[in-house]
Write a protein that holds these residues in place. Structure first.
Motif, short mmCIF file in Angstrom:
data_model
loop_
_atom_site.label_atom_id
_atom_site.label_comp_id
_atom_site.label_asym_id
_atom_site.label_seq_id
_atom_site.Cartn_x
_atom_site.Cartn_y
_atom_site.Cartn_z
N ALA A 151 36.63 -2.40 -18.75
CA ALA A 151 35.25 -2.14 -18.35
C ALA A 151 34.28 -2.90 -19.25
O ALA A 151 33.23 -3.37 -18.81
CB ALA A 151 34.96 -0.65 -18.42
N LEU A 152 34.66 -3.03 -20.52
CA LEU A 152 33.84 -3.78 -21.47
C LEU A 152 33.74 -5.25 -21.05
O LEU A 152 32.67 -5.86 -21.12
CB LEU A 152 34.46 -3.68 -22.87
N GLU A 153 34.87 -5.80 -20.60
CA GLU A 153 34.87 -7.19 -20.14
C GLU A 153 34.08 -7.34 -18.85
O GLU A 153 33.43 -8.36 -18.62
CB GLU A 153 36.31 -7.67 -19.94
N SER A 154 34.12 -6.32 -18.00
CA SER A 154 33.33 -6.39 -16.77
C SER A 154 31.84 -6.41 -17.09
O SER A 154 31.05 -7.06 -16.39
CB SER A 154 33.67 -5.21 -15.85
N PHE A 155 31.45 -5.71 -18.17
CA PHE A 155 30.05 -5.75 -18.60
C PHE A 155 29.66 -7.17 -19.00
O PHE A 155 28.58 -7.66 -18.65
CB PHE A 155 29.83 -4.80 -19.78
N SER A 156 30.55 -7.84 -19.74
CA SER A 156 30.28 -9.24 -20.13
C SER A 156 30.07 -10.12 -18.91
O SER A 156 29.16 -10.95 -18.86
CB SER A 156 31.45 -9.79 -20.96
N GLN A 157 30.92 -9.92 -17.90
CA GLN A 157 30.81 -10.73 -16.69
C GLN A 157 29.54 -10.42 -15.91
O GLN A 157 28.92 -11.31 -15.33
CB GLN A 157 32.04 -10.53 -15.82
N VAL A 158 29.13 -9.15 -15.90
CA VAL A 158 27.89 -8.79 -15.21
C VAL A 158 26.69 -9.45 -15.88
O VAL A 158 25.78 -9.95 -15.21
CB VAL A 158 27.72 -7.25 -15.16
N THR A 159 26.67 -9.46 -17.21
CA THR A 159 25.56 -10.11 -17.91
C THR A 159 25.57 -11.62 -17.70
O THR A 159 24.52 -12.24 -17.57
CB THR A 159 25.60 -9.80 -19.42
N ILE A 160 26.78 -12.20 -17.67
CA ILE A 160 26.89 -13.64 -17.38
C ILE A 160 26.38 -13.92 -15.97
O ILE A 160 25.64 -14.88 -15.74
CB ILE A 160 28.35 -14.12 -17.53
N LEU A 161 26.79 -13.07 -15.03
CA LEU A 161 26.35 -13.23 -13.65
C LEU A 161 24.83 -13.13 -13.54
O LEU A 161 24.18 -13.94 -12.86
CB LEU A 161 27.02 -12.17 -12.77
N GLY A 162 24.25 -12.13 -14.22
CA GLY A 162 22.80 -11.99 -14.20
C GLY A 162 22.11 -13.22 -14.76
O GLY A 162 21.11 -13.70 -14.21
N GLY A 163 22.67 -13.75 -15.85
CA GLY A 163 22.12 -14.97 -16.44
C GLY A 163 22.21 -16.17 -15.51
O GLY A 163 21.27 -16.97 -15.42
N GLN A 164 23.35 -16.27 -14.80
CA GLN A 164 23.53 -17.39 -13.87
C GLN A 164 22.55 -17.29 -12.71
O GLN A 164 22.00 -18.30 -12.24
CB GLN A 164 24.97 -17.39 -13.34
N ILE A 165 22.33 -16.07 -12.22
CA ILE A 165 21.38 -15.89 -11.12
C ILE A 165 19.97 -16.28 -11.56
O ILE A 165 19.24 -16.99 -10.85
CB ILE A 165 21.40 -14.43 -10.62
N ILE A 166 19.58 -15.84 -12.76
CA ILE A 166 18.26 -16.18 -13.30
C ILE A 166 18.13 -17.69 -13.47
O ILE A 166 17.12 -18.30 -13.08
CB ILE A 166 18.02 -15.46 -14.63
N ASN A 167 19.16 -18.32 -14.03
CA ASN A 167 19.14 -19.76 -14.26
C ASN A 167 19.02 -20.52 -12.94
O ASN A 167 18.28 -21.50 -12.83
CB ASN A 167 20.42 -20.18 -15.00
N THR A 168 19.76 -20.05 -11.94
CA THR A 168 19.71 -20.69 -10.63
C THR A 168 18.31 -20.59 -10.03
O THR A 168 17.78 -21.58 -9.51
CB THR A 168 20.73 -20.05 -9.68
N LEU A 169 17.72 -19.42 -10.10
CA LEU A 169 16.38 -19.23 -9.54
C LEU A 169 15.35 -20.13 -10.23
O LEU A 169 14.47 -20.71 -9.58
CB LEU A 169 15.96 -17.77 -9.66
N VAL A 170 15.46 -20.26 -11.56
CA VAL A 170 14.53 -21.12 -12.31
C VAL A 170 14.70 -22.57 -11.90
O VAL A 170 13.72 -23.28 -11.61
CB VAL A 170 14.77 -20.95 -13.83
N LEU A 171 15.94 -23.05 -11.85
CA LEU A 171 16.19 -24.46 -11.52
C LEU A 171 15.82 -24.77 -10.07
O LEU A 171 15.30 -25.84 -9.77
CB LEU A 171 17.65 -24.80 -11.79
#
Length: 602
Positions: A151-171
């Protein structure tokens, strides 16, 4: 695709329930890092314009106008060097913000691990016995050991996913500043890619959920095999359980391979897809829109980064769904634990001083089934010794469980010193109870710690040693302990593996005598002892008469001859009561029948 995005928001809310709103700090930092990177990429357009020695011209577009405003605000020179410095600073700022985001992520992961494992263990200690009995040991062990980490690793992936979505929207947003046509194409490509992978992500998530549950099944079989190792080895039945373990392992392996193949597919198509769409976009810009070289070059950089982040979203989606089954299982368990938490009142029982009263108490284990205890009304006076006798299934152990408040009656009331059990602080009551059962509870530690429970009484070392020695003597185990090379510091192995059945039983009794309980419950406490040891223990127990309350569950008459009161139970009711001499004199009593049949003699 939309449902998958909504699921991500649901998962973020799930993690927020354990970490609070500080989880959003990561996404804010991610946004700032993306803006810094996007700014650096956007400034490449005015950089290309100044390579021939000319100055940045604000009329050349949004990027050039923004650069001029920055140059004028800081009173800088309008040159290629200035533009390069500003771009370098933008990417350096991105690095600093990214480091801050990763640091916050690490802190949150540490807090999440403490919340999941610590809070789950707290729930374990207060869950109802009824709920505990519906699960197996593998279920609880799997959750706190395996699934909490995943579950801890899934949290890491969720934060990475959130960051990727934000980065995509900005670009993608920056792409529109360069050209609305280019921005539209970039958005369209991104949506197409995510749609193509939706089915794959759904499949991966289903494998994750199955894997999380199957890990519990495997843990269950492993624990049961190890706990029964002596029996299985001695009877040659190891292969019987091996089949179940192999089947569980095969299912886990199949799921793992499936998720790994899905990850490999996503990784392998990433670069070809990026190059293919870049070539297509450049072709459209040159042939159809007849763009100049500067915006095309910046478009290539921006589009490549945007496409990478879109593919990064897919990779993060997949990685999240690979692990999220564990967090879903954890979250479900927390909800179940909250539903099945034993309610504890505020009224403390300081010292048991009067009696335990059953008032028309009825209890059954399953709704609609026959009552194990039926309309029982009886008192257990303080400092009296009382024996519960009856055939198997008569309700003896259930009475004891009700006394310790492990179970609550469906009808009637249990009063302790006149206080309703529903408002009693259960810990304050249970701390006064000593309980010795047939199934010994021995910890993989020293004899000293098994008796003293790690010196929970807060005695100094000298007082502790004297008290341990005293209760060991009363339990008729002192001589054995002194014969060991390390004495009281000897380790006893997992569940007392290095001790005989009788030695474990006597050690168990010593622990309960060490606690100096106000109520001592003995559930066939001397059943594993030889006659000599049983007589010695019986003497110790008899010496406690009148000092504390004692409740026996007995099959051997030898253990209850000297008790104050014997209660004969049948079908959940008290059918006879009296002292040993009173009951034995009545030749027509059920107790006499049991004696004559030697039902209790084993």
């Amino acid at each position: 695709m939309l449902s998958s995005l909504f699921d991500i928001f649901r998962y973020i809310k799930m993690f927020q329930s354990y970490l609070g709103k500080r989880i959003y700090v990561i996404f804010v930092l991610g946004l700032l890092a993306s803006l810094s990177e996007g700014f650096g990429i956007l400034m490449m357009m005015p950089l290309l314009e100044t390579l021939d020695g000319s100055e940045v011209n604000p009329s050349d577009g949004f990027a050039s106008s923004l650069m001029i405003n920055i140059i004028n605000f800081f009173n800088l020179e309008n040159s290629t060097v200035t533009v390069l410095v500003i771009i370098a600073l933008a990417f350096c700022l991105k690095g600093v913000i990214a480091f801050a985001a990763l640091t916050v992520n690490a802190l949150l992961k540490g807090n999440l691990l403490r919340e999941l494992k610590g809070r789950l263990f707290d729930h374990y200690t207060s869950m109802s016995y009824k709920y505990f009995s519906t699960k197996d040991t593998g279920h609880f062990t799997n959750l706190i050991n395996e699934q909490a980490t995943r579950a801890l690793e899934s949290f890491s992936q969720v934060t990475i996913l959130g960051g990727q979505i934000i980065n995509t929207l900005v670009l993608m947003s920056l792409a529109f500043f360069i050209s609305w046509e280019f921005g539209s194409m970039a958005v369209g490509v991104g949506i197409i890619l995510l749609i193509l992978f939706v089915r794959l992500n759904t499949w991966v998530r289903s494998l994750s959920r199955i894997t999380a549950l199957e890990n519990g099944v495997l843990t269950k079989w492993l624990i049961q095999t190890l706990q029964a190792f002596k029996y299985l080895a001695a009877t040659g039945q190891t292969l019987v359980l091996k089949e179940s373990i192999s089947r569980s392992i095969s299912k886990l392996v199949k799921n793992q391979i499936g998720m790994a193949v899905a990850a490999a597919f996503t990784q392998s198509v990433r670069e070809p897809i990026a190059v293919l769409f870049i070539v297509l976009i450049v072709f459209i810009q040159i042939i159809i829109f007849e763009q100049t070289i500067e915006p095309i070059l910046v478009s290539i950089v921006l589009f490549y980064r945007a496409l990478n982040t879109v593919l990064g979203i897919q990779g993060a989606f997949q990685a999240t769904f690979t692990l999220i089954g564990s967090m879903e299982l954890m979250d479900t368990e927390f909800k179940n634990q909250r539903k099945n938490k034993v309610p504890s009142g505020q009224k403390k029982i300081e010292t048991f001083s009067d009696k335990i009263s059953f008032k028309n108490v009825s209890f059954n284990y399953h709704e609609g089934s026959q009552c194990v205890i039926a309309d029982m009304s009886i008192d257990f006076p303080v400092r009296k010794s009382i024996a519960l006798v009856g055939e198997s299934g008569a309700g003896k152990s259930t009475v004891v469980d009700l006394i310790s408040l492990i179970h609550q009656p469906q009808r009637g009331k249990i009063l302790i010193d006149g206080i309703d059990s529903n408002i009693i602080n259960k810990t304050s009551w249970r701390e006064q109870i000593g309980y010795v059962a047939q199934d010994t509870v021995i910890f993989d530690d020293t004899i000293k710690n098994n008796i003293s429970m790690w010196n929970s009484s807060n005695l100094n070392e000298s007082e502790l040693e004297n008290k341990i020695r005293e209760v060991a003597k009363k339990s008729n185990i002192l001589e054995f302990i002194q014969s060991l090379p390390d004495g009281f510091d000897s380790y006893v192995g997992d569940r007392g593996l290095l001790l005989s059945g009788g030695q474990k039983q006597r050690l168990f009794i010593a622990r309960e005598l060490f606690r100096e309980p106000n109520l001592l419950i003995l559930d066939e406490a001397t059943s594993a002892l030889d006659s000599v040891s049983e007589n010695e223990i019986q003497k110790s127990i008899d010496s406690l008469k009148g000092q504390i309350s004692i409740i026996f569950i007995a099959h051997r008459l030898s253990t209850i001859k000297n008790v104050d009161l014997i209660l004969i139970l049948k079908n959940g009711k008290v059918i006879e009561s009296g002292s040993y001499s009173q009951l034995i004199e009545d030749k027509n009593s059920n107790f006499s029948d049991l004696v004559s049949m030697q039902f209790l003699e084993k």
